[in-house]
Scaffold this motif. Structure first.
Motif, short mmCIF file in Angstrom:
data_model
loop_
_atom_site.label_atom_id
_atom_site.label_comp_id
_atom_site.label_asym_id
_atom_site.label_seq_id
_atom_site.Cartn_x
_atom_site.Cartn_y
_atom_site.Cartn_z
N LEU A 107 0.99 -1.09 0.05
CA LEU A 107 -0.10 -0.07 0.14
C LEU A 107 0.86 1.28 -0.04
N TYR A 108 0.71 2.11 -0.84
CA TYR A 108 1.47 3.27 -0.89
C TYR A 108 0.65 4.36 -0.86
N LYS A 109 1.06 5.75 -0.06
CA LYS A 109 0.77 7.03 -0.37
C LYS A 109 1.97 7.73 -0.75
N ASN A 110 1.59 8.69 -1.97
CA ASN A 110 2.47 9.36 -2.59
C ASN A 110 3.74 8.59 -3.13
N PRO A 111 3.38 7.56 -3.95
CA PRO A 111 4.53 6.57 -4.47
C PRO A 111 5.42 7.41 -5.41
N GLN A 112 6.48 6.67 -5.22
CA GLN A 112 7.75 7.24 -6.51
C GLN A 112 7.15 6.58 -7.50
N ILE A 113 6.92 7.72 -8.58
CA ILE A 113 6.50 7.15 -9.87
C ILE A 113 7.65 7.70 -10.93
N ASP A 114 7.90 6.88 -12.12
CA ASP A 114 8.54 7.45 -13.12
C ASP A 114 7.70 8.07 -13.91
N THR A 115 7.79 9.52 -13.88
CA THR A 115 6.56 10.43 -14.64
C THR A 115 6.84 10.33 -16.27
N THR A 116 7.96 9.77 -16.65
CA THR A 116 7.92 9.60 -18.07
C THR A 116 7.10 8.32 -18.76
N LEU A 117 7.02 7.52 -17.73
CA LEU A 117 6.03 6.51 -18.11
C LEU A 117 4.44 6.63 -17.75
N VAL A 118 4.44 7.25 -16.54
CA VAL A 118 2.87 7.52 -16.29
C VAL A 118 2.76 9.10 -16.10
N LYS A 119 1.93 9.73 -16.91
CA LYS A 119 1.50 11.11 -16.94
C LYS A 119 0.92 11.55 -15.72
N LYS A 120 -0.36 11.03 -15.11
CA LYS A 120 -0.93 11.30 -14.19
C LYS A 120 -0.72 10.40 -12.90
N VAL A 121 0.07 10.91 -11.97
CA VAL A 121 0.61 10.32 -10.83
C VAL A 121 -0.51 10.05 -9.78
N PRO A 122 -0.80 8.79 -9.39
CA PRO A 122 -1.72 8.59 -8.47
C PRO A 122 -1.14 9.09 -6.84
N ASN A 123 -2.25 9.67 -6.02
CA ASN A 123 -1.50 9.79 -4.70
C ASN A 123 -1.62 8.66 -3.85
N ASN A 124 -2.43 7.48 -4.27
CA ASN A 124 -2.72 6.46 -3.50
C ASN A 124 -2.89 5.19 -4.48
N LEU A 125 -1.92 4.19 -4.12
CA LEU A 125 -2.22 2.79 -4.89
C LEU A 125 -1.75 1.80 -4.18
N PHE A 126 -2.29 0.59 -4.67
CA PHE A 126 -1.70 -0.75 -4.12
C PHE A 126 -1.25 -1.80 -4.99
N ASN A 127 -0.40 -2.76 -4.66
CA ASN A 127 0.07 -3.74 -5.38
C ASN A 127 -0.20 -4.70 -4.84
N LEU A 128 -0.68 -5.93 -5.69
CA LEU A 128 -0.82 -7.37 -5.18
C LEU A 128 0.32 -8.24 -5.78
N SER A 129 0.94 -9.12 -5.27
CA SER A 129 2.20 -9.70 -5.73
C SER A 129 1.86 -11.22 -5.19
N LEU A 130 2.41 -12.09 -5.96
CA LEU A 130 2.92 -13.26 -5.58
C LEU A 130 4.17 -13.91 -5.99
N ARG A 131 4.86 -14.49 -5.06
CA ARG A 131 6.28 -14.86 -5.19
C ARG A 131 6.41 -16.23 -4.83
N LEU A 132 6.96 -16.89 -5.75
CA LEU A 132 7.48 -18.25 -6.00
C LEU A 132 9.05 -18.41 -5.80
N ASN A 133 9.51 -19.22 -4.79
CA ASN A 133 10.86 -19.07 -4.46
C ASN A 133 11.53 -20.67 -4.26
#
Length: 350
Positions: free
Chosen positions: A321-347
């Motif tokens: 869960l992110y508040k003010n995430p660090q975003i590469d603005t060359t790839l995303v023009k509209k930077v969200p203030n909040n977002l979340f990621n779902l991940s699954l890792r197999l090790n």
């Protein structure tokens, strides 16, 4: 699998991570990495170590490239064109002397010697968020030619001194091995650090200072390009039964470092088959920073649960869960203030 009864010890790790984010602008991504570590002890006090690493090519507009604090395992071995590759990441000689004095020289991973923690240091087994793996305000070089000297001062207290170039493999534009030896070119200099560590069965506490004297540009004056970066850091870890608590903090030179202050808190609960982790980190932006896209302090929370499927295989679902995430603005023009990621890792570890 490491075996201390023979002089040759090997460890193999394979990591597969799929991540999906709540922002439709950002492409979901699956990353892959492999690590092979080999140590050969040719005497009771001396050994040679080798670490071979490979990673997949990151997607140009994928999640790991766009959300900068999302996947510590991505892009660990890439070439000058940002394509994944197989590389020698470490190759070193290590000698241990009386009174637990140890000297290591060669191609090294700085984070193996400094800023260590019990529960926030391994993206293959623990948190995958970079700011919960290493302290983001420390100006660490990548895999680099350097030397480390570790010494036992008194019972439970050790010291570490580390000296290297400021530019490792990924810090050079060409990402080749020849540039590792070019110390006097461009903005290169020396990275040096000193750390004191206290450890017993219940506590791990360390603190250190560091200096990166390669040329840095002042955040508020681009005519000043010869400034150095420096800072202090600390880790406090406490084990209570199956519970482990961790605190990490750091300060860097606010005149050159956009991320000038950092704190994180982490908790881990462990059983034989399951590990539960909860972490929080905050990256505080320098007051000298004039980049409007990086004005806000980033805060994030990661929650994961790791399940041991068998002796070698584990599965780890994660939410970030992110508040003010660090975003590469060359790839995303509209930077969200909040977002979340779902991940699954197999090790896989052997």
């Amino acid at each position: 699998m490491a075996n201390t009864s023979i002089p040759l010890n090997t460890e193999l790790g394979i990591n597969l991570i799929h991540q999906h984010t709540s922002d439709s602008q950002i492409t979901p991504e699956t990353t892959f990495s492999v690590d092979l570590s080999i140590e050969y002890a040719f005497s009771e006090t001396d050994l040679i170590g080798l670490h071979i690493e490979g990673s997949s090519t990151p997607q140009k507009e994928g999640l790991s490239s766009t959300i900068l604090d999302s996947n510590a395992d991505s892009s660990s071995a890439i070439d000058h064109a940002d394509n994944g590759r197989i590389q020698v990441s470490q190759l070193f000689y290590q000698s241990t002397h009386q009174n637990n004095k140890r000297f290591t020289i060669g191609l090294l991973d700085v984070t193996s010697f400094l800023d260590s923690s019990l529960i926030v240091n391994d993206e293959n087994q623990q948190f995958i968020t970079p700011s919960l793996v290493n302290n983001p305000v420390i100006d660490f070089p990548d895999y680099v030619i350097g030397l480390a000297y570790e010494s036992n001062l008194v019972k439970n207290i050790t010291s570490t001194v580390f000296i290297s170039s400021t530019h490792g493999i990924a810090d050079n534009q060409s990402r080749n091995y020849a540039n590792l030896f070019e110390v006097q070119k461009d903005e290169k200099g020396l990275f040096s650090a000193a750390e004191i560590q206290y450890i017993n069965q219940d506590w791990l506490i360390n603190g250190g200072i560091w200096l990166h004297n390669g040329n840095h540009e002042a955040l508020d004056d681009n005519t000043k390009i010869d400034l150095s970066n420096y800072g202090i850091y600390s880790n406090i870890n406490r084990i209570v039964g199956n519970h482990t608590l961790g605190f990490r903090a750091g300060l860097a030179n606010p005149k050159v470092s956009i991320a000038s202050e950092f704190i994180s808190l982490a908790y881990q609960y462990s059983t034989k088959q399951t590990i539960f982790g909860l972490g929080y980190s905050k990256i505080i932006t320098s007051g000298f920073n004039e980049d409007e896209t990086l004005k806000n302090n980033q805060e994030m929370i990661e929650l994961y649960s790791k399940y041991e499927l068998n002796e070698n295989l584990s599965l780890t679902p994660t939410i970030q869960l992110y508040k003010n995430p660090q975003i590469d603005t060359t790839l995303v023009k509209k930077v969200p203030n909040n977002l979340f990621n779902l991940s699954l890792r197999l090790n896989y570890q052997f």
